[in-house]
Design a protein around this motif. Structure first.
Motif, PDB file in Angstrom:
ATOM      1  N   PRO A  38     -48.397 -32.598  -0.929  1.00  0.00           N
ATOM      2  CA  PRO A  38     -47.530 -33.198   0.090  1.00  0.00           C
ATOM      3  C   PRO A  38     -48.103 -33.007   1.492  1.00  0.00           C
ATOM      4  O   PRO A  38     -48.836 -32.055   1.748  1.00  0.00           O
ATOM      5  N   PRO A  39     -47.747 -33.921   2.439  1.00  0.00           N
ATOM      6  CA  PRO A  39     -48.225 -33.797   3.818  1.00  0.00           C
ATOM      7  C   PRO A  39     -47.466 -32.723   4.591  1.00  0.00           C
ATOM      8  O   PRO A  39     -46.388 -32.304   4.195  1.00  0.00           O
ATOM      9  N   GLY A  40     -48.067 -32.311   5.695  1.00  0.00           N
ATOM     10  CA  GLY A  40     -47.371 -31.445   6.639  1.00  0.00           C
ATOM     11  C   GLY A  40     -47.434 -29.961   6.319  1.00  0.00           C
ATOM     12  O   GLY A  40     -46.749 -29.168   6.954  1.00  0.00           O
ATOM     13  N   ILE A  41     -48.250 -29.566   5.329  1.00  0.00           N
ATOM     14  CA  ILE A  41     -48.363 -28.141   4.981  1.00  0.00           C
ATOM     15  C   ILE A  41     -49.510 -27.532   5.793  1.00  0.00           C
ATOM     16  O   ILE A  41     -50.650 -27.985   5.697  1.00  0.00           O
ATOM     17  N   PRO A  42     -49.209 -26.515   6.610  1.00  0.00           N
ATOM     18  CA  PRO A  42     -50.298 -25.887   7.369  1.00  0.00           C
ATOM     19  C   PRO A  42     -51.371 -25.353   6.415  1.00  0.00           C
ATOM     20  O   PRO A  42     -51.049 -24.672   5.441  1.00  0.00           O
ATOM     21  N   GLY A  65     -58.505 -34.370   3.976  1.00  0.00           N
ATOM     22  CA  GLY A  65     -57.087 -34.213   3.651  1.00  0.00           C
ATOM     23  C   GLY A  65     -56.303 -33.366   4.634  1.00  0.00           C
ATOM     24  O   GLY A  65     -55.138 -33.056   4.373  1.00  0.00           O
ATOM     25  N   VAL A  66     -56.930 -32.984   5.777  1.00  0.00           N
ATOM     26  CA  VAL A  66     -56.208 -32.202   6.798  1.00  0.00           C
ATOM     27  C   VAL A  66     -56.424 -32.835   8.167  1.00  0.00           C
ATOM     28  O   VAL A  66     -57.440 -33.482   8.416  1.00  0.00           O
ATOM     29  N   PHE A  67     -55.466 -32.616   9.057  1.00  0.00           N
ATOM     30  CA  PHE A  67     -55.559 -33.137  10.421  1.00  0.00           C
ATOM     31  C   PHE A  67     -54.588 -32.339  11.297  1.00  0.00           C
ATOM     32  O   PHE A  67     -53.666 -31.704  10.768  1.00  0.00           O
ATOM     33  N   ALA A  68     -54.785 -32.411  12.604  1.00  0.00           N
ATOM     34  CA  ALA A  68     -53.892 -31.679  13.529  1.00  0.00           C
ATOM     35  C   ALA A  68     -52.570 -32.422  13.674  1.00  0.00           C
ATOM     36  O   ALA A  68     -52.545 -33.638  13.882  1.00  0.00           O
ATOM     37  N   ASP A  69     -51.461 -31.682  13.560  1.00  0.00           N
ATOM     38  CA  ASP A  69     -50.149 -32.311  13.767  1.00  0.00           C
ATOM     39  C   ASP A  69     -49.804 -32.314  15.268  1.00  0.00           C
ATOM     40  O   ASP A  69     -50.635 -31.936  16.101  1.00  0.00           O
ATOM     41  N   ASP A  70     -48.595 -32.739  15.612  1.00  0.00           N
ATOM     42  CA  ASP A  70     -48.217 -32.857  17.022  1.00  0.00           C
ATOM     43  C   ASP A  70     -48.324 -31.530  17.768  1.00  0.00           C
ATOM     44  O   ASP A  70     -48.583 -31.485  18.971  1.00  0.00           O
ATOM     45  N   GLY A 111     -50.549 -29.356  17.156  1.00  0.00           N
ATOM     46  CA  GLY A 111     -51.944 -28.922  17.160  1.00  0.00           C
ATOM     47  C   GLY A 111     -52.344 -28.086  15.961  1.00  0.00           C
ATOM     48  O   GLY A 111     -53.473 -27.603  15.884  1.00  0.00           O
ATOM     49  N   ARG A 112     -51.417 -27.890  15.029  1.00  0.00           N
ATOM     50  CA  ARG A 112     -51.756 -27.107  13.830  1.00  0.00           C
ATOM     51  C   ARG A 112     -52.482 -27.989  12.826  1.00  0.00           C
ATOM     52  O   ARG A 112     -52.144 -29.159  12.666  1.00  0.00           O
ATOM     53  N   GLN A 113     -53.438 -27.418  12.116  1.00  0.00           N
ATOM     54  CA  GLN A 113     -54.087 -28.186  11.043  1.00  0.00           C
ATOM     55  C   GLN A 113     -53.170 -28.199   9.829  1.00  0.00           C
ATOM     56  O   GLN A 113     -52.789 -27.139   9.322  1.00  0.00           O
ATOM     57  N   VAL A 114     -52.787 -29.401   9.390  1.00  0.00           N
ATOM     58  CA  VAL A 114     -51.883 -29.536   8.246  1.00  0.00           C
ATOM     59  C   VAL A 114     -52.458 -30.542   7.255  1.00  0.00           C
ATOM     60  O   VAL A 114     -53.336 -31.338   7.597  1.00  0.00           O
ATOM     61  N   THR A 115     -51.920 -30.503   6.037  1.00  0.00           N
ATOM     62  CA  THR A 115     -52.318 -31.499   5.040  1.00  0.00           C
ATOM     63  C   THR A 115     -51.759 -32.857   5.459  1.00  0.00           C
ATOM     64  O   THR A 115     -50.692 -32.947   6.076  1.00  0.00           O
ATOM     65  N   THR A 116     -52.494 -33.914   5.112  1.00  0.00           N
ATOM     66  CA  THR A 116     -52.072 -35.270   5.512  1.00  0.00           C
ATOM     67  C   THR A 116     -51.455 -36.041   4.358  1.00  0.00           C
ATOM     68  O   THR A 116     -50.961 -37.156   4.558  1.00  0.00           O
ATOM     69  N   GLY A 117     -51.513 -35.475   3.151  1.00  0.00           N
ATOM     70  CA  GLY A 117     -51.022 -36.201   1.983  1.00  0.00           C
ATOM     71  C   GLY A 117     -52.124 -37.001   1.303  1.00  0.00           C
ATOM     72  O   GLY A 117     -51.913 -37.585   0.237  1.00  0.00           O
TER      73      GLY A 117
END
Ligand SMILES: Cc1cc2nc3c(=O)[nH]c(=O)nc-3n(C[C@H](O)[C@H](O)[C@H](O)COP(=O)(O)O)c2cc1C
Length: 364
Positions: A31-35, A70-75, A77-83
């Motif tokens: 799932p997306p959004g997991i640090p 499969g990872v990117f910075a969220d709003d 600035g944390r690196q999270v999974t993108t799904g």
């Protein structure tokens, strides 16, 4: 036919050989959004890494993992999974194919050499190739990600038996597992195991082990009936680990010696208004579905096959010959299987959590 993947919604595919340039895995369905940063994974790989005590192989495998996708910075600035698919990679840095040149035509007893050659008519003789337990590093890496999919579940493994020497379960203390080189929950067994393994190593022999993995915090309801049973998937996952020759859930084989009165886990209402089981012979699973109790799996790992003592075998031309491992060997591969068992538990539970949520709309 190819069978390098496990899981339905949390799907892990591993690739690579013992002596190739790298090994890796692709995790599809996270799932997306997991640090997630590499250090989250590295901590678990370091538990499996060889050369950490005199009781495991001295091969130098730093097993530094990289996240390729499969990872990117969220709003924030944390690196999270993108799904999107996560690709994890570890470079192989201690491969010395020449160590295997003089046994390339021989079949090592207890290894997959003969069966791979018979099936595929070609085999990568360098360290067992794809059959090498080097592959289990990627299971551990994927398991670290899986834990983040089910963060409320605590998954811990321990070694409970080496050879004939079992722990005393009344002394079980999880806090001790990290304090000795065996992942032993019973500190009183450590000296016995150490001298037993020293004897094994000096005599050029090896010994098997039993590992127990416990998952606490899984709610009732994960799993599925009939062909999607949680215990069935756990048994398959544990059995897929190299050198595993037996798997038990809960009371396991010992259930055959129990009476119905002793084995059935009686139920009362707890003060918190939730059912309370008076025992856990079922290992936390009934009808393939979790009860909410700890999920308990044990597996037996056979003795290391590569030993200093010469063993009789044949070569691929049909000649009878002998084979022995040179240099240092691992007297008990069961020790390094503990983090691998934990990882397989995490991968199966993450997959079943997502399957449960897909069918019923919630995880609990
Ligand atoms: C973490 C781990 C490390 C292993 N290391 C070795 C090893 O150094 N030497 C060896 O002979 N077997 C080792 N094995 C077991 C072999 O990989 C395995 O016995 C072999 O591939 C044949 O597969 P099977 O036993 O599952 O049939 C290891 C297993 C695990 C889980």
């Amino acid at each position: 036919m190819s069978h390098n993947s496990i899981g339905h919604l949390f799907r892990v595919t591993t690739w690579g050989e013992s002596h190739g340039p790298a090994i890796g895995c692709v995790i599809d369905g996270c799932p997306p959004g997991i640090p997630l940063v590499a250090d989250d994974i590295q901590a678990f790989l370091d538990k499996r890494r060889p050369g950490q005590s005199r009781f495991t192989t001295q091969r130098r495998e730093p097993d530094a993992v990289r996240i390729l996708s499969g990872v990117f910075a969220d709003d924030a600035g944390r690196q999270v999974t993108t799904g999107t698919p996560l690709c994890l990679l570890i470079d192989n840095v201690d491969q010395r194919a020449r160590d295997y040149a003089d046994i390339k035509d021989k079949f090592r007893p207890g290894h997959a050499d003969y069966t791979y050659w018979k099936k595929y008519a070609i085999r990568d003789y360098r360290g067992g190739g794809r059959a090498s337990a080097r592959e289990t590093a990627m299971r551990v890496a994927a398991g670290a990600v899986a834990r983040k999919v089910v963060p409320t579940v605590t998954i811990r493994g321990a070694l409970v038996q080496i050879g004939r020497h079992r722990i005393d379960r009344s002394r079980w203390n999880w806090a001790e597992v990290g304090n000795n080189p065996f992942f032993a929950p019973d500190p009183a067994i450590v000296d016995t195991w150490a001298s037993h393994l020293d004897d094994m190593r000096k005599s050029g022999s090896s010994v098997g082990a039993v590992i127990e993995v416990v998952a606490e915090g899984a709610p009732p309801g994960w799993g599925a009936p009939i062909y999607g049973k949680l215990d069935q998937d756990l048994a398959g996952a544990m059995m897929s680990i190299n050198a595993v020759k037996g798997v038990e859930i809960g009371a396991g084989m010992a259930a055959a010696e129990l009476t119905g009165e002793d084995n059935a886990d009686e139920i009362r209402m707890g003060n918190d208004g939730r059912p309370r089981f008076l025992s856990n012979s079922a290992g936390g699973i009934l009808g393939g579905i979790s009860t909410g109790q700890p999920i308990v799996v044990r597996f037996a790992v056979k003795p290391t096959s590569s030993i200093l003592t010469p063993r009789r075998t044949i070569d691929c031309f049909g000649n009878e010959t002998e084979i022995a491992t040179k240099g240092r060997h691992d007297p008990c591969v069961g020790i390094r299987a503990v983090p691998v068992g934990e990882a397989m538990m995490a991968i199966v539970l993450a997959d079943h959590f997502l399957r449960h949520r897909a069918q019923l709309g919630s995880g609990t």
